[in-house]
Scaffold this active site. Structure first.
Site, PDB file in Angstrom:
ATOM      1  N   HIS A   1      41.365  52.571  15.201  1.00  0.00           N
ATOM      2  CA  HIS A   1      41.121  51.213  14.717  1.00  0.00           C
ATOM      3  C   HIS A   1      42.255  50.277  15.130  1.00  0.00           C
ATOM      4  O   HIS A   1      43.376  50.710  15.419  1.00  0.00           O
ATOM      5  CB  HIS A   1      40.986  51.209  13.195  1.00  0.00           C
ATOM      6  CG  HIS A   1      42.239  51.676  12.502  1.00  0.00           C
ATOM      7  ND1 HIS A   1      43.327  50.853  12.311  1.00  0.00           N
ATOM      8  CD2 HIS A   1      42.580  52.879  11.993  1.00  0.00           C
ATOM      9  CE1 HIS A   1      44.283  51.518  11.698  1.00  0.00           C
ATOM     10  NE2 HIS A   1      43.859  52.766  11.492  1.00  0.00           N
TER      11      HIS A   1
ATOM     12  N   GLU B   1      40.789  58.762   7.247  1.00  0.00           N
ATOM     13  CA  GLU B   1      42.156  59.167   7.559  1.00  0.00           C
ATOM     14  C   GLU B   1      42.693  60.169   6.549  1.00  0.00           C
ATOM     15  O   GLU B   1      42.196  60.275   5.419  1.00  0.00           O
ATOM     16  CB  GLU B   1      43.056  57.919   7.601  1.00  0.00           C
ATOM     17  CG  GLU B   1      44.520  58.177   7.911  1.00  0.00           C
ATOM     18  CD  GLU B   1      44.791  58.840   9.261  1.00  0.00           C
ATOM     19  OE1 GLU B   1      44.327  59.971   9.473  1.00  0.00           O
ATOM     20  OE2 GLU B   1      45.493  58.236  10.083  1.00  0.00           O
TER      21      GLU B   1
END
Length: 194
Positions: A8, A82
């Site tokens: 990202h 994550e």
């Protein structure tokens, strides 16, 4: 089938060197530009779809890239979230050095769990998309640990907005590039990915 992990774009916590983990922090303007810049890096391959982690920074990155490439924005996969850094999430490098110099954070998700989630996500994407070339937007530690397991060697930090490509060879995966750079002389992973 070629797959690509894309980290990202930048968030304010990335900019401030705060440990983000599974905390849902949005992209900043730099991160949005990094997502637009990734489109040029991805040019030259016929990408069919893009999927992502459900965290907003990954989902917005995926949406920007999908628009830029004119491809399908597919679903989110919980396995792509994550690593959870426990009590250290939100802490700066200075706080971490003071409280947890050994990086043994209370509530830290084990590396083995992160790799298992990354491998499970690859299998789900493969099952859902077959031989279609698919982009996967997720997070730096998950990408680094998963690629390291696939390649049988350690990779350094994954940059925001960077692309790592790999393809399916039989029952294994071969890492082709990391951080937008080709990787040479790596065998097909013998690591079970299911």
């Amino acid at each position: 089938m070629t797959l690509a992990f894309i980290r990202h774009g930048q968030t304010n916590w990335n900019f401030e060197y705060r440990l983000q983990g599974s905390t849902d922090i949005p992209l900043n303007d730099t991160g949005r530009q990094q997502a637009r810049d990734a489109v040029a890096t991805l040019d030259g391959v016929n990408w069919d779809a893009i999927v992502s982690s459900p965290l907003s920074r990954a989902r917005e990155t995926a949406s920007i890239i999908a628009d830029g490439l004119g491809i399908e924005l597919g679903p989110t996969y919980d396995e792509l979230v994550e690593r959870h850094y426990g009590d250290a999430e939100g802490a700066t490098a200075e706080i971490i050095a003071e409280r947890w110099p050994d990086h043994n954070y209370p509530g830290l998700e084990p590396r083995e769990s992160v790799v298992a989630r990354g491998a499970a996500a690859l299998e789900r994407v493969h099952a859902d998309y077959g031989d279609r070339n698919t982009l996967i937007v997720c997070h730096g530690t998950l990408i680094r640990y998963t690629l390291s397991a696939l390649a049988g060697r350690e990779f350094d930090q994954i940059r925001n907005g960077s692309v790592a490509t790999f393809d399916r060879i039989g029952d294994g995966w071969r890492v082709l590039s990391v951080n937008d750079e080709p990787v040479t002389e790596l065998p097909v992973a013998e690591v079970p990915v299911g």
